[in-house]
Design a protein around this motif. Structure first.
Motif, PDB file in Angstrom:
ATOM      1  N   ASP A  56      34.780  52.773  24.897  1.00 56.06           N
ATOM      2  CA  ASP A  56      35.614  53.886  25.352  1.00 56.06           C
ATOM      3  C   ASP A  56      36.483  53.409  26.527  1.00 56.06           C
ATOM      4  OD1 ASP A  56      36.644  56.188  26.570  1.00 56.06           O
ATOM      5  OD2 ASP A  56      34.823  57.354  26.221  1.00 56.06           O
ATOM      6  N   PHE A  57      37.791  53.400  26.350  1.00 56.59           N
ATOM      7  CA  PHE A  57      38.703  52.980  27.412  1.00 56.59           C
ATOM      8  C   PHE A  57      38.474  53.756  28.696  1.00 56.59           C
ATOM      9  CE2 PHE A  57      41.735  51.395  24.043  1.00 56.59           C
ATOM     10  CZ  PHE A  57      41.734  50.068  24.459  1.00 56.59           C
ATOM     11  N   VAL A  99      43.900  43.103  38.564  1.00 52.13           N
ATOM     12  CA  VAL A  99      42.753  42.833  37.705  1.00 52.13           C
ATOM     13  C   VAL A  99      43.067  43.254  36.281  1.00 52.13           C
ATOM     14  CG1 VAL A  99      40.329  43.437  37.284  1.00 52.13           C
ATOM     15  CG2 VAL A  99      41.142  43.113  39.632  1.00 52.13           C
ATOM     16  N   SER A 100      42.659  42.431  35.327  1.00 51.87           N
ATOM     17  CA  SER A 100      42.768  42.784  33.908  1.00 51.87           C
ATOM     18  C   SER A 100      41.414  42.537  33.256  1.00 51.87           C
ATOM     19  CB  SER A 100      43.858  41.964  33.215  1.00 51.87           C
ATOM     20  OG  SER A 100      43.537  40.591  33.254  1.00 51.87           O
ATOM     21  N   ILE A 101      41.171  43.261  32.184  1.00 52.49           N
ATOM     22  CA  ILE A 101      39.872  43.217  31.518  1.00 52.49           C
ATOM     23  C   ILE A 101      40.085  43.090  30.021  1.00 52.49           C
ATOM     24  CG2 ILE A 101      37.761  44.541  31.030  1.00 52.49           C
ATOM     25  CD1 ILE A 101      38.543  46.094  33.691  1.00 52.49           C
ATOM     26  N   HIS A 124      41.892  45.243  25.512  1.00 52.99           N
ATOM     27  CA  HIS A 124      42.431  44.749  26.775  1.00 52.99           C
ATOM     28  C   HIS A 124      42.858  45.935  27.628  1.00 52.99           C
ATOM     29  CE1 HIS A 124      44.172  41.717  29.367  1.00 52.99           C
ATOM     30  NE2 HIS A 124      45.275  42.435  29.433  1.00 52.99           N
ATOM     31  N   VAL A 125      42.485  45.890  28.913  1.00 57.29           N
ATOM     32  CA  VAL A 125      42.836  46.960  29.846  1.00 57.29           C
ATOM     33  C   VAL A 125      43.523  46.353  31.060  1.00 57.29           C
ATOM     34  CG1 VAL A 125      41.969  48.822  31.316  1.00 57.29           C
ATOM     35  CG2 VAL A 125      40.848  48.341  29.129  1.00 57.29           C
ATOM     36  N   THR A 126      44.717  46.801  31.322  1.00 58.19           N
ATOM     37  CA  THR A 126      45.423  46.450  32.552  1.00 58.19           C
ATOM     38  C   THR A 126      46.218  47.688  32.959  1.00 58.19           C
ATOM     39  OG1 THR A 126      46.937  44.895  33.614  1.00 58.19           O
ATOM     40  CG2 THR A 126      47.357  45.365  31.317  1.00 58.19           C
ATOM     41  N   LYS A 127      45.995  48.140  34.161  1.00 56.20           N
ATOM     42  CA  LYS A 127      46.629  49.360  34.655  1.00 56.20           C
ATOM     43  C   LYS A 127      47.191  49.103  36.046  1.00 56.20           C
ATOM     44  CE  LYS A 127      45.740  52.431  31.472  1.00 56.20           C
ATOM     45  NZ  LYS A 127      46.830  53.084  30.778  1.00 56.20           N
TER      46      LYS A 127
END
Length: 163
Positions: free
Chosen positions: A56-57, A40-42, A10-13
Motif C-alpha cells: 500500500d503506497f 529520499v527515494s524508495i 517506487h516512491v519519491t515525493k
C-alpha cells in the motif's frame, strides 16, 4: 517451470526530504561541519498480493515521511564512529575528533547507530528503519528494499537489502 516474475514499486515525493548538518570523519581525516538538503527515494520489490498491489503506497509514504521528519533539522552524529568520541554533559553533546571539539545543544543532535554519516550509511540506516516499521505493519513479504539518499543534485547512493 517456476516463474521469476516480480514487481518493483517506487516512491519519491517532494516531502521525502530532510535538511541536516554532518561531517565525515575517519582516522586522519575530518570534513568541515556542513549541511545538505537530502532527498529520499524508495523502491520495494515483491509479488503481487491478493489486493492487486505489492504494498500500500499510503503506508510506505506515511512511514517514510515520519523517518525523514525524525532526521530533519539535526546535526547527525555517528554513534559507532571509529574515530569520534561522543559524550553527553547535561544538555550538551560533546563530540571530539583528535584535537577538535564540538559542543552541540542535545536537542540539535541525532546520534545514529552508524559509523559514518555518508549517504551510503544513511541509506542503509533508513532501509533498516523502514523494513522494521513495515514488518510492524504486517508487511513482511517483500523480496528487497532499495533506499536512495541524495545529498545534492547528482550525488546519491542507493542501498539494496534483500529478503
Amino acid at each position: 517451470m517456476p516463474t521469476h516474475d516480480s514487481f518493483r514499486v517506487h516512491v519519491t515525493k517532494d516531502y521525502l526530504k530532510f535538511s541536516a548538518a554532518h561531517f565525515i570523519a575517519y582516522p586522519g581525516f575530518r570534513e568541515r561541519l556542513h549541511g545538505h538538503n537530502y532527498r529520499v527515494s524508495i523502491s520495494l520489490h515483491g509479488q503481487l498480493g491478493p489486493q492487486g498491489y505489492v504494498v500500500d503506497f499510503g503506508v510506505v509514504k506515511r512511514i517514510a515521511r515520519r523517518l525523514c521528519e525524525h532526521l530533519d533539522e539535526h546535526t547527525l552524529i555517528p554513534a559507532r564512529s571509529d574515530c569520534l568520541t561522543v559524550r553527553e554533559e547535561g544538555a550538551v553533546v560533546v563530540v571530539r575528533y583528535e584535537d577538535d571539539e564540538f559542543r552541540f545543544p542535545r536537542g540539535d543532535v541525532l546520534l545514529l547507530p552508524i559509523v559514518h554519516t555518508s549517504v551510503e550509511e544513511l541509506a542503509q540506516y533508513l532501509a533498516g528503519a523502514l523494513r522494521a516499521e513495515l514488518r510492524a505493519e504486517g508487511l513482511a513479504d517483500l523480496t528487497a528494499i532499495e533506499i536512495g539518499v541524495e545529498e545534492s543534485f547528482g550525488q546519491s547512493a542507493i542501498f539494496r537489502q534483500e529478503g
